[in-house]
Motif scaffolding. Structure first.
Motif, PDB file in Angstrom:
ATOM      1  N   SER A 152       0.842  -1.208   0.000  1.00 29.85           N
ATOM      2  CA  SER A 152       0.000   0.000   0.000  1.00 29.85           C
ATOM      3  C   SER A 152       0.874   1.254   0.000  1.00 29.85           C
ATOM      4  O   SER A 152       2.070   1.201   0.314  1.00 29.85           O
ATOM      5  CB  SER A 152      -0.882   0.026   1.259  1.00 29.85           C
ATOM      6  OG  SER A 152      -0.058   0.186   2.401  1.00 29.85           O
ATOM      7  N   THR A 153       0.237   2.376  -0.322  1.00 26.10           N
ATOM      8  CA  THR A 153       0.932   3.673  -0.295  1.00 26.10           C
ATOM      9  C   THR A 153       1.494   3.932   1.098  1.00 26.10           C
ATOM     10  O   THR A 153       2.623   4.417   1.240  1.00 26.10           O
ATOM     11  CB  THR A 153      -0.068   4.792  -0.684  1.00 26.10           C
ATOM     12  OG1 THR A 153      -0.542   4.524  -2.002  1.00 26.10           O
ATOM     13  CG2 THR A 153       0.569   6.169  -0.639  1.00 26.10           C
ATOM     14  N   THR A 172      -0.351   9.299  -7.475  1.00 38.89           N
ATOM     15  CA  THR A 172      -0.028   9.443  -6.057  1.00 38.89           C
ATOM     16  C   THR A 172       1.443   9.085  -5.931  1.00 38.89           C
ATOM     17  O   THR A 172       1.880   8.059  -6.468  1.00 38.89           O
ATOM     18  CB  THR A 172      -0.872   8.472  -5.202  1.00 38.89           C
ATOM     19  OG1 THR A 172      -2.247   8.678  -5.504  1.00 38.89           O
ATOM     20  CG2 THR A 172      -0.616   8.690  -3.715  1.00 38.89           C
ATOM     21  N   GLN A 194      -2.779   0.460  -9.434  1.00 39.29           N
ATOM     22  CA  GLN A 194      -1.561   0.469  -8.635  1.00 39.29           C
ATOM     23  C   GLN A 194      -0.364   0.330  -9.591  1.00 39.29           C
ATOM     24  O   GLN A 194      -0.507  -0.136 -10.726  1.00 39.29           O
ATOM     25  CB  GLN A 194      -1.598  -0.673  -7.624  1.00 39.29           C
ATOM     26  CG  GLN A 194      -2.570  -0.413  -6.466  1.00 39.29           C
ATOM     27  CD  GLN A 194      -2.392  -1.433  -5.348  1.00 39.29           C
ATOM     28  OE1 GLN A 194      -2.423  -2.635  -5.585  1.00 39.29           O
ATOM     29  NE2 GLN A 194      -2.207  -0.948  -4.131  1.00 39.29           N
ATOM     30  N   ILE A 249       3.041  11.874   1.335  1.00 39.92           N
ATOM     31  CA  ILE A 249       2.227  11.317   0.238  1.00 39.92           C
ATOM     32  C   ILE A 249       1.584  12.484  -0.515  1.00 39.92           C
ATOM     33  O   ILE A 249       0.903  13.315   0.089  1.00 39.92           O
ATOM     34  CB  ILE A 249       1.146  10.365   0.801  1.00 39.92           C
ATOM     35  CG1 ILE A 249       1.821   9.184   1.511  1.00 39.92           C
ATOM     36  CG2 ILE A 249       0.223   9.874  -0.316  1.00 39.92           C
ATOM     37  CD1 ILE A 249       0.881   8.329   2.353  1.00 39.92           C
ATOM     38  N   SER A 254       5.305   4.623   2.199  1.00 37.91           N
ATOM     39  CA  SER A 254       5.683   5.820   2.952  1.00 37.91           C
ATOM     40  C   SER A 254       6.520   5.444   4.181  1.00 37.91           C
ATOM     41  O   SER A 254       7.556   6.072   4.453  1.00 37.91           O
ATOM     42  CB  SER A 254       4.408   6.577   3.346  1.00 37.91           C
ATOM     43  OG  SER A 254       4.726   7.594   4.236  1.00 37.91           O
ATOM     44  N   THR A 293       2.743   5.395  -6.382  1.00 41.39           N
ATOM     45  CA  THR A 293       1.990   4.291  -5.760  1.00 41.39           C
ATOM     46  C   THR A 293       0.584   4.148  -6.335  1.00 41.39           C
ATOM     47  O   THR A 293      -0.140   3.217  -5.983  1.00 41.39           O
ATOM     48  CB  THR A 293       1.903   4.492  -4.237  1.00 41.39           C
ATOM     49  OG1 THR A 293       1.264   5.750  -3.996  1.00 41.39           O
ATOM     50  CG2 THR A 293       3.276   4.452  -3.589  1.00 41.39           C
ATOM     51  N   GLU A 294       0.165   5.065  -7.172  1.00 43.82           N
ATOM     52  CA  GLU A 294      -1.138   4.956  -7.836  1.00 43.82           C
ATOM     53  C   GLU A 294      -1.114   5.838  -9.077  1.00 43.82           C
ATOM     54  O   GLU A 294      -0.452   6.898  -9.059  1.00 43.82           O
ATOM     55  CB  GLU A 294      -2.236   5.451  -6.889  1.00 43.82           C
ATOM     56  CG  GLU A 294      -3.537   4.676  -7.027  1.00 43.82           C
ATOM     57  CD  GLU A 294      -4.495   5.002  -5.881  1.00 43.82           C
ATOM     58  OE1 GLU A 294      -4.330   4.405  -4.798  1.00 43.82           O
ATOM     59  OE2 GLU A 294      -5.379   5.849  -6.088  1.00 43.82           O
ATOM     60  N   VAL A 340       4.922   8.901  -3.257  1.00 40.73           N
ATOM     61  CA  VAL A 340       5.576   9.029  -1.953  1.00 40.73           C
ATOM     62  C   VAL A 340       6.895   9.759  -2.187  1.00 40.73           C
ATOM     63  O   VAL A 340       7.743   9.308  -2.959  1.00 40.73           O
ATOM     64  CB  VAL A 340       5.809   7.642  -1.314  1.00 40.73           C
ATOM     65  CG1 VAL A 340       6.665   7.780  -0.050  1.00 40.73           C
ATOM     66  CG2 VAL A 340       4.475   6.979  -0.990  1.00 40.73           C
TER      67      VAL A 340
END
Ligand SMILES: Cc1cc2nc3c(=O)[nH]c(=O)nc-3n(C[C@H](O)[C@H](O)[C@H](O)COP(=O)(O)OP(=O)(O)OC[C@H]3O[C@@H](n4cnc5c(N)ncnc54)[C@H](O)[C@@H]3O)c2cc1C
Length: 470
Positions: A64-65, A181, A125, A189, A69, A220-221, A183
Motif C-alpha cells: 500500500s501507499t 499518487t 496500482q 504522500i 511511505s 503508488t497509484e 511518496v
C-alpha cells in the motif's frame, strides 16, 4: 569517452549494521515481505541491459501507499538508498543498485482499482502490467495504448517516460497519465493532480515525476487514459530499395494526414535477421510495418492511400492483412526483431540504444548511422518507430575485447552527437539510467543544472535511486 570512463562517483554502501537496523525497524510493517536473501537480492540487481549488475542490500514488497511511505521514512532516517523496481525490463541500468540500499519492488501492488468507462480512464496500482490491464479491460471495449514491447509495469513505464509502436497515434505514457499518487523522498504522500483532462493549476508535478526514473519519489497509484478499441484494424508491410524512400513515404503520409496507428521501420540487416530467426521470407530490404485503426471503410481507404504513396517513393511488395491471425503473422517479424538481432552473433552481449530526431532529419541521420556502422565494422541491425523520428540499434559486442568496447563507445558517442546536432535527443524512450548520464549536459546545458537543483530540493539526502539520471 570510453565505457570504462563513465562517471562512477559512488558514495559508500550502507554498512551491514545499518541494513540490519533498517530491516529490524521495518519488520512490524512488512514482516516477511522484507528480505536480505542473496537470491532475491541478485534477481533485483540487474535489468535487461548489458550494464554490470549490482545487487541491493535488501528487497521489500509493499502492499500500500502507507507501507511505501513507512519504508521511505525509515530509509531517510538510516540514509539508505531506495531503488524503486517495477518488473526490471529497463535497458539503461535504471534499477542497478550500484550504491547498495533497499530495492522497493512494487510488483505486489498490482490491483486495477477502478475502471470508469464514461470518463475513459482507470486508476491502477503501479505494479499492474500493461497486458494485465488490457486483459482486465477486455469486456469494456477500451484499451490502454502504451506498448513498449516488454510487459512493463505502469509505475516503470511512467518513470521511464516509455512509449512504443502505438505512439504515433495515441501518444507516449506522458500523454496518457492524468495524475499520480507519489511518496516523496521524506515519506510525504502527494497527489500530483486530478483526473481532469486538463488543468492550469500550478506547476505540473505529474509530468515532473514522469521520466524521473525513481529519483524523485515512488509512484503508488496512477490515473491513466483509455482509448476505444477500433472497429477495424488492418496491417501492412512494404519494402523499399533504400531507407530514404521509406522515410520520405512516412513524412508524406504524416503531411497528408493519413492517421496511422503504427509506422515501424526495419533495415536490411534487421530483415535478414528475422528471416533467419523466424523462418520468414520477407524481401531483405528496408521495410515499413504499418497499422491502420478505424472503421472498416476507413482502414481500407487509409491502406489504399498509403499503398499509393509508398509506390511514389519506390515502395513495392505492399502486402496487407485484416484478419487477426494474418496480422499476428505479419507483425511477428517486428516482435521477434530484438531476439533475431541477438541471434546474429550468438554468445555476445548486446547494447540496445535509441535516439530520436525531428522527422525531417530522420533519413539523413539513419543513413549517416548506417555508414558509421559499416565503417566501424559493427553488427547492428536498425529498428525504428519512425513515425516519431525514433530509431534503435541493437549492437553485438564481445565484452572481453577492449578494442570492441572502445569501438562501440566511440560509435555510441557519435550517434548521440549526430542526434543532438540536428535538434534531437540522446534517448527517445529508453531513458538515462547510468548508460546515458554522460550526455545529459550536452543535451540540456543549464537545464541539467536546473534538474540537479530540483533533485537537491526534493531529495536533499540523495537517497532516491542515487547515481541515476542526475
Ligand atoms: C525487449 C525489450 C523491448 C523494449 N522496447 C521498448 C520500447 O519500445 N519503448 C520503451 O519505452 N521501452 C522499451 N523497453 C524498455 C522497458 O521496457 C521500459 O523502460 C519500461 O518502461 C520499464 O518498465 P519496468 O516496469 O520494467 O520498470 P523497471 O525496469 O523496473 O524500472 C525502470 C525505472 O523506473 C523506476 N520505477 C519503477 N517503478 C517505479 C515506481 N512505481 N515509482 C517510481 N519509480 C519507479 C525504477 O527505479 C527505474 O528507474 C524495452 C525493453 C525490452 C527488454
Amino acid at each position: 569517452m570510453s565505457f570504462a570512463a563513465l562517471p562512477t562517483d559512488l558514495s559508500p554502501r550502507p554498512s551491514a549494521a545499518t541494513i540490519q537496523a533498517l530491516v529490524a525497524g521495518l519488520d512490524p510493517v512488512l514482516g516477511d515481505r522484507i528480505t536480505t536473501a542473496a537470491g532475491i537480492r541478485e534477481q533485483h540487481g540487474h535489468d535487461e541491459s548489458w550494464h554490470h549488475p549490482a545487487a541491493p542490500d535488501a528487497v521489500c514488497f509493499p502492499h500500500s501507499t502507507e507501507e511505501v511511505s513507512a519504508v521511505v521514512r525509515a530509509c531517510a532516517t538510516h540514509r539508505v538508498p531506495v531503488i524503486p523496481y517495477g518488473v526490471g525490463t529497463s535497458i539503461e541500468g535504471q534499477v542497478i543498485a550500484d550504491r547498495g540500499g533497499l530495492c522497493v519492488d512494487l510488483s505486489q501492488m498490482n490491483t486495477v482499482i477502478e475502471v470508469r468507462p464514461e470518463d475513459m480512464d482507470v486508476t491502477v496500482q503501479p505494479g499492474v502490467t500493461r497486458t494485465q490491464l488490457n486483459t482486465h479491460l477486455r469486456a469494456t471495449g477500451l484499451f490502454f495504448s502504451v506498448d513498449p514491447g516488454a510487459d512493463a509495469s505502469m509505475g516503470g513505464m511512467a518513470s521511464t517516460r516509455a512509449s512504443g509502436t502505438n505512439t504515433v497515434r495515441y501518444g507516449t505514457i506522458r500523454e496518457n497519465v492524468l495524475s499520480m499518487t507519489v511518496v516523496m523522498p521524506d515519506g510525504r504522500i502527494v497527489e500530483t493532480g486530478t483526473r481532469a483532462r486538463k488543468s492550469a493549476a500550478g506547476y505540473d508535478l505529474t509530468h515532473l515525476m514522469i521520466g524521473a526514473e525513481g529519483t524523485l519519489g515512488i509512484i503508488t497509484e496512477l490515473n491513466v487514459k483509455l482509448h476505444g478499441l477500433p472497429e477495424a484494424i488492418s496491417s501492412a508491410t512494404v519494402a523499399f530499395d533504400d531507407v530514404a524512400g521509406a522515410i520520405d513515404a512516412v513524412i508524406a503520409s504524416i503531411q497528408y494526414g493519413i492517421p496511422m496507428a503504427r509506422i515501424e521501420l526495419m533495415d536490411t540487416l534487421a530483415m535478414r535477421a528475422v528471416n533467419a530467426f523466424s523462418r520468414l521470407d520477407y524481401a531483405e530490404k528496408p521495410t515499413l510495418f504499418l497499422e491502420f485503426h478505424g472503421t472498416h471503410a476507413g482502414v481500407k481507404e487509409q491502406a489504399e492511400s498509403m499503398a499509393e504513396l509508398c509506390q511514389e517513393f519506390g515502395g513495392s511488395d505492399f502486402a496487407w492483412a485484416t484478419k487477426e491471425e494474418d496480422r499476428q503473422t505479419l507483425w511477428q517479424a517486428r516482435h521477434d526483431a530484438a531476439y533475431a538481432a541477438k541471434a546474429l552473433r550468438p554468445g555476445m552481449e548486446f547494447l540496445a540504444t535509441d535516439i530520436c530526431v525531428p522527422i525531417s532529419k530522420l533519413a539523413e541521420c539513419i543513413e549517416a548511422t548506417q555508414h558509421d556502422v559499416t565503417e566501424s565494422g559493427l553488427i547492428a541491425p536498425l529498428l525504428g518507430h519512425v513515425g516519431d523520428g525514433n530509431f534503435h540499434l541493437v549492437v553485438a559486442v564481445d565484452r572481453h575485447s577492449e578494442q570492441e568496447l572502445d569501438t562501440l563507445a566511440a560509435f555510441n558517442q557519435r550517434l548521440i552527437e549526430r542526434a543532438l546536432a540536428v535538434g534531437g535527443t540522446c534517448t527517445g524512450e529508453h531513458g538515462i539510467g547510468t548508460g546515458k548520464r554522460a550526455y545529459m549536459e550536452a543535451e540540456h546545458g543549464e537545464g541539467w543544472a536546473v534538474m540537479r537543483a530540483i533533485k537537491t530540493a526534493l531529495d536533499p539526502l540523495g537517497i532516491m535511486n542515487p547515481g541515476k539520471l542526475v
